[in-house]
Design a protein around this motif. Structure first.
Motif, PDB file in Angstrom:
ATOM      1  N   THR A   1      13.478  43.746 -17.967  1.00  0.00           N
ATOM      2  CA  THR A   1      12.593  43.883 -19.134  1.00  0.00           C
ATOM      3  C   THR A   1      13.321  44.539 -20.295  1.00  0.00           C
ATOM      4  OG1 THR A   1      10.865  44.328 -17.504  1.00  0.00           O
ATOM      5  CG2 THR A   1      10.239  44.472 -19.829  1.00  0.00           C
ATOM      6  N   ILE A   2      14.352  43.879 -20.787  1.00  0.00           N
ATOM      7  CA  ILE A   2      15.141  44.404 -21.898  1.00  0.00           C
ATOM      8  C   ILE A   2      14.455  44.032 -23.207  1.00  0.00           C
ATOM      9  CG2 ILE A   2      17.383  44.313 -23.038  1.00  0.00           C
ATOM     10  CD1 ILE A   2      18.562  43.692 -20.253  1.00  0.00           C
ATOM     11  N   GLU A   3      14.182  45.051 -24.029  1.00  0.00           N
ATOM     12  CA  GLU A   3      13.416  44.845 -25.260  1.00  0.00           C
ATOM     13  C   GLU A   3      14.175  45.396 -26.465  1.00  0.00           C
ATOM     14  OE1 GLU A   3       9.436  46.453 -25.061  1.00  0.00           O
ATOM     15  OE2 GLU A   3       9.521  46.474 -22.872  1.00  0.00           O
ATOM     16  N   SER A   4      14.049  44.685 -27.561  1.00  0.00           N
ATOM     17  CA  SER A   4      14.528  45.186 -28.845  1.00  0.00           C
ATOM     18  C   SER A   4      13.474  46.132 -29.414  1.00  0.00           C
ATOM     19  CB  SER A   4      14.773  44.019 -29.806  1.00  0.00           C
ATOM     20  OG  SER A   4      15.081  44.491 -31.100  1.00  0.00           O
ATOM     21  N   LEU A   5      13.888  47.308 -29.875  1.00  0.00           N
ATOM     22  CA  LEU A   5      12.927  48.290 -30.372  1.00  0.00           C
ATOM     23  C   LEU A   5      12.383  47.879 -31.736  1.00  0.00           C
ATOM     24  CD1 LEU A   5      14.557  51.696 -29.379  1.00  0.00           C
ATOM     25  CD2 LEU A   5      13.067  50.198 -28.051  1.00  0.00           C
ATOM     26  N   ALA A   6      11.144  48.284 -31.990  1.00  0.00           N
ATOM     27  CA  ALA A   6      10.451  47.867 -33.211  1.00  0.00           C
ATOM     28  C   ALA A   6      11.077  48.453 -34.469  1.00  0.00           C
ATOM     29  CB  ALA A   6       8.974  48.272 -33.123  1.00  0.00           C
ATOM     30  N   ILE A   7      11.873  49.527 -34.332  1.00  0.00           N
ATOM     31  CA  ILE A   7      12.480  50.132 -35.528  1.00  0.00           C
ATOM     32  C   ILE A   7      13.689  49.343 -36.019  1.00  0.00           C
ATOM     33  CG2 ILE A   7      11.698  52.475 -35.041  1.00  0.00           C
ATOM     34  CD1 ILE A   7      14.441  53.055 -33.866  1.00  0.00           C
ATOM     35  N   ASN A   8      14.135  48.330 -35.260  1.00  0.00           N
ATOM     36  CA  ASN A   8      15.273  47.521 -35.689  1.00  0.00           C
ATOM     37  C   ASN A   8      14.916  46.682 -36.901  1.00  0.00           C
ATOM     38  OD1 ASN A   8      16.864  48.421 -33.528  1.00  0.00           O
ATOM     39  ND2 ASN A   8      16.058  46.834 -32.162  1.00  0.00           N
ATOM     40  N   SER A   9      15.919  46.385 -37.715  1.00  0.00           N
ATOM     41  CA  SER A   9      15.697  45.572 -38.907  1.00  0.00           C
ATOM     42  C   SER A   9      16.968  44.829 -39.252  1.00  0.00           C
ATOM     43  CB  SER A   9      15.282  46.459 -40.093  1.00  0.00           C
ATOM     44  OG  SER A   9      15.301  45.718 -41.302  1.00  0.00           O
TER      45      SER A   9
ATOM     46  N   ILE B   1       8.526  59.283 -28.932  1.00  0.00           N
ATOM     47  CA  ILE B   1       8.339  58.228 -27.932  1.00  0.00           C
ATOM     48  C   ILE B   1       6.906  58.355 -27.421  1.00  0.00           C
ATOM     49  CG2 ILE B   1       9.100  57.291 -25.725  1.00  0.00           C
ATOM     50  CD1 ILE B   1      11.827  58.550 -26.241  1.00  0.00           C
ATOM     51  N   ASN B   2       6.097  57.367 -27.723  1.00  0.00           N
ATOM     52  CA  ASN B   2       4.688  57.417 -27.347  1.00  0.00           C
ATOM     53  C   ASN B   2       4.502  57.218 -25.843  1.00  0.00           C
ATOM     54  OD1 ASN B   2       3.981  57.674 -30.120  1.00  0.00           O
ATOM     55  ND2 ASN B   2       4.163  55.448 -30.359  1.00  0.00           N
ATOM     56  N   ALA B   3       3.313  57.530 -25.373  1.00  0.00           N
ATOM     57  CA  ALA B   3       3.019  57.430 -23.941  1.00  0.00           C
ATOM     58  C   ALA B   3       3.209  56.014 -23.411  1.00  0.00           C
ATOM     59  CB  ALA B   3       1.598  57.921 -23.667  1.00  0.00           C
ATOM     60  N   ASP B   4       2.984  55.009 -24.281  1.00  0.00           N
ATOM     61  CA  ASP B   4       3.141  53.623 -23.834  1.00  0.00           C
ATOM     62  C   ASP B   4       4.566  53.116 -24.002  1.00  0.00           C
ATOM     63  OD1 ASP B   4       3.343  53.423 -26.567  1.00  0.00           O
ATOM     64  OD2 ASP B   4       1.692  51.988 -26.819  1.00  0.00           O
ATOM     65  N   GLY B   5       5.491  54.008 -24.385  1.00  0.00           N
ATOM     66  CA  GLY B   5       6.895  53.634 -24.518  1.00  0.00           C
ATOM     67  C   GLY B   5       7.301  53.156 -25.894  1.00  0.00           C
ATOM     68  N   THR B   6       6.337  52.967 -26.782  1.00  0.00           N
ATOM     69  CA  THR B   6       6.670  52.566 -28.147  1.00  0.00           C
ATOM     70  C   THR B   6       7.160  53.780 -28.935  1.00  0.00           C
ATOM     71  OG1 THR B   6       4.394  52.933 -28.893  1.00  0.00           O
ATOM     72  CG2 THR B   6       4.969  50.714 -28.117  1.00  0.00           C
ATOM     73  N   LEU B   7       7.781  53.503 -30.075  1.00  0.00           N
ATOM     74  CA  LEU B   7       8.276  54.576 -30.922  1.00  0.00           C
ATOM     75  C   LEU B   7       7.373  54.795 -32.113  1.00  0.00           C
ATOM     76  CD1 LEU B   7      12.152  53.994 -31.138  1.00  0.00           C
ATOM     77  CD2 LEU B   7      10.905  55.558 -29.653  1.00  0.00           C
ATOM     78  N   GLY B   8       7.215  56.082 -32.498  1.00  0.00           N
ATOM     79  CA  GLY B   8       6.506  56.407 -33.718  1.00  0.00           C
ATOM     80  C   GLY B   8       7.416  56.269 -34.921  1.00  0.00           C
ATOM     81  N   SER B   9       6.968  56.764 -36.051  1.00  0.00           N
ATOM     82  CA  SER B   9       7.723  56.616 -37.297  1.00  0.00           C
ATOM     83  C   SER B   9       8.965  57.494 -37.291  1.00  0.00           C
ATOM     84  CB  SER B   9       6.838  57.005 -38.489  1.00  0.00           C
ATOM     85  OG  SER B   9       5.718  56.153 -38.574  1.00  0.00           O
ATOM     86  N   PRO B  10      10.113  56.941 -37.695  1.00  0.00           N
ATOM     87  CA  PRO B  10      11.340  57.741 -37.754  1.00  0.00           C
ATOM     88  C   PRO B  10      11.247  58.842 -38.808  1.00  0.00           C
ATOM     89  CG  PRO B  10      11.835  55.388 -37.781  1.00  0.00           C
ATOM     90  CD  PRO B  10      10.364  55.526 -38.011  1.00  0.00           C
ATOM     91  N   GLU B  11      11.867  59.971 -38.512  1.00  0.00           N
ATOM     92  CA  GLU B  11      11.914  61.107 -39.433  1.00  0.00           C
ATOM     93  C   GLU B  11      13.367  61.500 -39.661  1.00  0.00           C
ATOM     94  OE1 GLU B  11      10.841  65.893 -39.510  1.00  0.00           O
ATOM     95  OE2 GLU B  11       9.847  64.577 -38.061  1.00  0.00           O
ATOM     96  N   ASN B  12      13.776  61.503 -40.922  1.00  0.00           N
ATOM     97  CA  ASN B  12      15.132  61.915 -41.267  1.00  0.00           C
ATOM     98  C   ASN B  12      15.290  63.411 -40.969  1.00  0.00           C
ATOM     99  OD1 ASN B  12      17.360  62.934 -43.144  1.00  0.00           O
ATOM    100  ND2 ASN B  12      17.510  60.734 -43.495  1.00  0.00           N
ATOM    101  N   LEU B  13      16.417  63.801 -40.388  1.00  0.00           N
ATOM    102  CA  LEU B  13      16.611  65.207 -40.022  1.00  0.00           C
ATOM    103  C   LEU B  13      16.934  66.095 -41.208  1.00  0.00           C
ATOM    104  CD1 LEU B  13      18.505  65.098 -36.613  1.00  0.00           C
ATOM    105  CD2 LEU B  13      16.061  65.090 -37.093  1.00  0.00           C
TER     106      LEU B  13
END
Length: 637
Positions: free
Chosen positions: A268-276, A313-325
């Motif tokens: 189950t290899i997935e591309s993450l939603a934050i990719n562009s 990293i949400n409970a369902d494995g999805t990612l929330g919004s990225p935050e610049n450090l």
């Protein structure tokens, strides 16, 4: 390595256009645009040998060598470029190559030139604040043992992620892969090695074709239970790329993928939603509780070419919004390879913070939602080359760092590290109080100074009178507190190997320095036979300035005294110079010159009557300044 590590950086390829300058450079430019830097360098050199060299070709040749991390040749051709060019970024890269070749004084000369041209650049600001940082880095204690790993190949090897007794690295050793033109090495794959109980390693095993493709794969990171793996891969796999309209070259991005385990196999290899397709996302690192993913990206809105980010990293494995450090971590250069350890120390590599050359490893941590000061991890983890992909087990104090430093087996090698001394930081909680009421003082300025008297940072106390600082263990620092209507105070803080210490600083009203008709400051001493204002003297004189600003009619007589060494006439002249220096300092802070008189009294009226048998301490006590209120004090109102 400006090799495939840099492919996983996707750097901006210099300050010149990648389009051919003319028909002569068409072949070389096309090779350059395809990242075929070995061939491009050969082609640009051929043009130079044919007498066709110019600023553009010299720069392109320098950039080719820069991307291959051939620092000697890059230095040579950047120098040649700068004979007819003054582009700031070229000057900066020239300074980096000089530094990488151990030419620190020459590097500093070029950095001063760069800083004068781009004074607001983060790199220039950091350099101007501490231009003598290199000796400090080289002289600090070695806190790690570093050894070349036995499993390195003659190709590029980097990374080092351990999970459940398995070590994962990235390597170009797979000779069945097509060579990549950047450095004529095979495309990168992910390998695993069993770490044995005696500390040795098994042979490297190529991971399955579900993980490795014919394209580049990069560093990996795991969820706490080891059932999810995050890794980098070229976007060609997703059929996402851009095609240059002129050169027809296809450009990929770096994407993050995740894989889950199924019966000991990655599935189950997935591309993450934050990719562009518009930017790269790479270098994953999952924190200890598995709730945050750290990564590097050149997505819009950052501070430099690549910045560090985190995303929940949400409970369902999805990612929330990225935050610049943020800008404390990220610079106008490149920050990459984050590693968040089990104690939440963030390690990363950067060529934007002050380092030894190439990329250095730095560390910091988040306190109260803010990042602590960035620290260089020092030698021998860092070298003149690129040092990156740092990771460590905070419990065993063992880990890995990758580098292209001299003496390795391949173009990039993995090095085994063992911590010798703690990277020890102390959280210093400063509490500022009114000495009379014992109430907290909000809005006071608290400044931290190192052992050499250099100001590290300043903070303002909050509503509870508090300010927090991160200070290295086993050091002596000063906290200086200033506040309107209060007498400034400086306290020494000696940190031990604690995790936290509290420091309470009580301030008296500024009027307390007025005693009868005098302003009583802590003694303002001068060095023997000197008249310059020292940092300690300036701190005390600022109190005088503050009281004179509060009482605008106040007029002061500043008198200076010497010890009894030297002739009466000489001492009179010396004391006058000291009194004048004192006067000029006060005037420089905005006090009208008519409000302060300067009188040198020589060796008259010594504080200690010790004749010809004075100790050095007694001599110093006699070298002093005194301040008499002539008019306009509080008693006059």
């Amino acid at each position: 390595m400006r090799t495939l590590k840099t492919l996983f950086i996707i750097i901006v390829l210099g300050s010149f256009s990648l389009t051919a300058q003319n028909s002569d450079t068409k072949k070389a430019d096309k090779q350059f645009s395809k990242f075929q830097f070995v061939k491009a360098a050969e082609s640009y050199n051929d043009l130079i040998e044919d007498g066709k060299g110019n600023e553009y070709i010299y720069n392109q040749l320098a950039e080719s060598y820069f991307n291959m991390f051939n620092t000697v040749e890059a230095e040579k051709w950047y120098a040649k470029t700068l004979e007819t060019s003054d582009k700031p970024e070229t000057i900066y890269r020239y300074a980096e190559m000089l530094k990488a070749n151990g030419k620190y004084e020459e590097s500093n000369t070029q950095m001063k030139r760069f800083a004068s041209m781009r004074p607001s650049d983060d790199r220039a600001i950091a350099f101007n604040e501490n231009p003598n940082y290199l000796p400090q880095l080289l002289e600090q204690g070695k806190k790690f043992n570093v050894q070349n790993a036995p499993f390195n190949s003659e190709q590029s090897d980097f990374g080092g992620t351990e999970k459940n007794g398995i070590l994962y690295i990235t390597s170009a050793r797979n000779e069945s892969r097509k060579n990549y033109g950047w450095n004529n090495e095979p495309f990168l794959d992910i390998y695993s090695l069993q770490k044995r109980t005696d500390g040795s390693y098994s042979d490297a095993t190529l991971m399955s074709k579900d993980i490795n493709t014919k394209y580049h794969e990069g560093l990996v990171s795991f969820s706490p239970n080891g059932e999810t793996m995050y890794f980098s891969r070229e976007s060609f796999f997703e059929k996402d790329f851009e095609k240059d309209s002129i050169s027809k070259v296809k450009y990929s991005q770096l994407y993050l993928f995740k894989a889950t385990t199924l019966k000991d196999q990655w599935d189950t290899i997935e591309s993450l939603a934050i990719n562009s397709e518009n930017y790269s996302v790479k270098n994953p690192s999952v924190n200890a509780d598995g709730k945050t993913l750290y990564f590097a990206s050149d997505m819009p809105g950052g501070f430099g070419k690549f910045d560090l980010y985190k995303a929940p990293i949400n409970a369902d494995g999805t990612l929330g919004s990225p935050e610049n450090l943020g800008q404390k971590v990220n610079t106008e250069g490149q920050e990459m390879f984050p590693f968040i350890s089990s104690n939440n120390t963030l390690y990363f590599s950067s060529n934007g913070h002050l380092g030894l050359g190439g990329m250095d490893v730095f560390y910091t941590e988040e306190i109260d939602g803010k990042m602590a000061p960035i620290r260089n991890i020092g030698i021998p983890v860092n070298s003149n080359g690129d040092d990156f992909a740092f990771s460590i087990n905070e419990e065993t104090e063992e880990g890995y760092v990758s580098s292209n430093r001299e003496g390795g087996k391949g173009s990039d090698d993995v090095y085994l590290i063992k911590k010798l001394q703690p990277l020890c930081d102390v959280l210093v909680n400063a509490l500022v109080l009114d000495d009379s009421t014992r109430q907290p003082i909000a809005g006071a300025t608290v400044s931290l100074f190192d052992e050499q008297g250099n100001k590290i940072t300043s903070k303002t106390t909050d509503a509870e009178g508090k300010a927090k600082f991160i200070v290295e263990c086993s050091t002596s620092s000063d906290l200086e507190v200033t506040m309107t209507d209060y007498n400034s105070k400086k306290v020494n803080v000696k940190t031990e190997r604690n995790e936290e210490m509290d420091v309470t600083i009580s301030l008296d009203p500024i009027e307390d320095i007025i005693v009868a008709d005098k302003i009583e400051l802590e003694p303002i001493y001068f060095d023997f036979d000197k008249s310059n204002i020292t940092a300690q003297a300036a701190f005390e004189l600022d109190k005088l300035v503050q009281i004179m600003k509060k009482y605008p009619e106040m007029v002061i007589n500043a008198s200076s005294h010497t010890d009894n060494r030297g002739s009466d006439a000489y001492n009179r002249r010396l004391s006058q110079r000291r009194a004048t220096s004192t006067q000029q300092y006060v005037i420089s802070k905005g006090i009208d010159e008519k409000r302060i008189q300067a009188i040198g009294r020589g060796e008259d009226n010594p504080k200690i009557e010790c004749g010809t048998n004075c100790t050095e301490e007694e001599h110093q006590l006699n070298r002093r300044s005194e301040f008499l209120i002539i008019s306009g004090g509080p008693q006059s109102n």
